[in-house]
Design a protein around this motif. Sequence first.
Motif, PDB file in Angstrom:
ATOM      1  N   ASP A  18       0.768  -1.092   0.087  1.00 28.25           N
ATOM      2  CA  ASP A  18       0.007   0.087   0.007  1.00 28.25           C
ATOM      3  C   ASP A  18       1.132   1.240   0.008  1.00 28.25           C
ATOM      4  O   ASP A  18       1.377   1.646   1.019  1.00 28.25           O
ATOM      5  N   ALA A  19       1.091   1.967  -1.092  1.00 27.10           N
ATOM      6  CA  ALA A  19       1.933   2.895  -1.213  1.00 27.10           C
ATOM      7  C   ALA A  19       1.824   4.212  -0.371  1.00 27.10           C
ATOM      8  O   ALA A  19       2.441   5.262  -0.371  1.00 27.10           O
ATOM      9  N   LEU A  30       8.051   4.698  -4.774  1.00 27.04           N
ATOM     10  CA  LEU A  30       7.535   5.821  -5.685  1.00 27.04           C
ATOM     11  C   LEU A  30       8.327   7.214  -5.432  1.00 27.04           C
ATOM     12  O   LEU A  30       8.433   8.030  -6.390  1.00 27.04           O
ATOM     13  N   GLY A  31       8.691   7.346  -4.173  1.00 31.50           N
ATOM     14  CA  GLY A  31       9.623   8.470  -3.880  1.00 31.50           C
ATOM     15  C   GLY A  31      10.624   8.462  -4.911  1.00 31.50           C
ATOM     16  O   GLY A  31      11.093   9.394  -5.417  1.00 31.50           O
ATOM     17  N   ARG A  32      11.496   7.472  -5.109  1.00 31.71           N
ATOM     18  CA  ARG A  32      12.649   7.435  -6.069  1.00 31.71           C
ATOM     19  C   ARG A  32      12.220   7.829  -7.519  1.00 31.71           C
ATOM     20  O   ARG A  32      12.908   8.864  -7.930  1.00 31.71           O
ATOM     21  N   LEU A  33      11.116   6.990  -7.957  1.00 34.99           N
ATOM     22  CA  LEU A  33      10.722   7.297  -9.097  1.00 34.99           C
ATOM     23  C   LEU A  33      10.199   8.546  -9.532  1.00 34.99           C
ATOM     24  O   LEU A  33      10.175   9.024 -10.785  1.00 34.99           O
ATOM     25  N   LYS A  36      12.945  13.998 -10.160  1.00 39.03           N
ATOM     26  CA  LYS A  36      13.014  14.523 -11.654  1.00 39.03           C
ATOM     27  C   LYS A  36      14.191  14.130 -12.328  1.00 39.03           C
ATOM     28  O   LYS A  36      14.041  13.638 -13.718  1.00 39.03           O
ATOM     29  N   TRP A  37      15.376  13.624 -11.664  1.00 34.60           N
ATOM     30  CA  TRP A  37      16.695  13.231 -12.646  1.00 34.60           C
ATOM     31  C   TRP A  37      16.285  11.828 -12.913  1.00 34.60           C
ATOM     32  O   TRP A  37      16.835  11.436 -14.106  1.00 34.60           O
ATOM     33  N   VAL A  38      15.762  10.957 -12.075  1.00 32.67           N
ATOM     34  CA  VAL A  38      15.326   9.552 -12.345  1.00 32.67           C
ATOM     35  C   VAL A  38      14.610   9.538 -13.438  1.00 32.67           C
ATOM     36  O   VAL A  38      14.981   8.817 -14.519  1.00 32.67           O
ATOM     37  N   GLY A  39      13.402  10.348 -13.783  1.00 24.69           N
ATOM     38  CA  GLY A  39      12.579  10.481 -14.937  1.00 24.69           C
ATOM     39  C   GLY A  39      13.318  10.678 -16.141  1.00 24.69           C
ATOM     40  O   GLY A  39      13.171  10.062 -17.207  1.00 24.69           O
TER      41      GLY A  39
END
Length: 144
Positions: A18-19, A30-33, A36-39
Amino acid sequence: MPTMTAAQRREQARVEYDAFLRSCPTNQLLGRLSDKWVGLAVAALSTGSLRYSDLARKLAGISPKMLTQTLRALERDGLVTRTVTPSVPVRVDYALTPLGTGLADLLKAVKRWAETHFDEVREARERYDADSDTDGTAAVPADR
């Protein structure tokens, strides 16, 4: 209904992600994804393998430290592979894994949305700022 032990609760949590829960590992993912730089890095790599220097040029404004941290995090999560080719100088290439390729389609869609709708967002910001009080807070409608 029997009481669950802490171990049983942890096991159940692993099964029922459960996010919305801060302690859930999917919340952290989800925090990582959402970074901005990850995307942008994933979107850049969606066209194929790139060298570190090519990625640095493509991601204008990213510091070498942030690019390195981003790529390490993506590699750790299984989204990117890092290939070192012994040469002078050493060549390091980054590519998306199949898992990363699946994510790339979603992130490219978000990137396209941002590029397509930025003018509307800018206009909304300007309207909001014009309607805001002088102290920078938004005016609240009287019926609330």
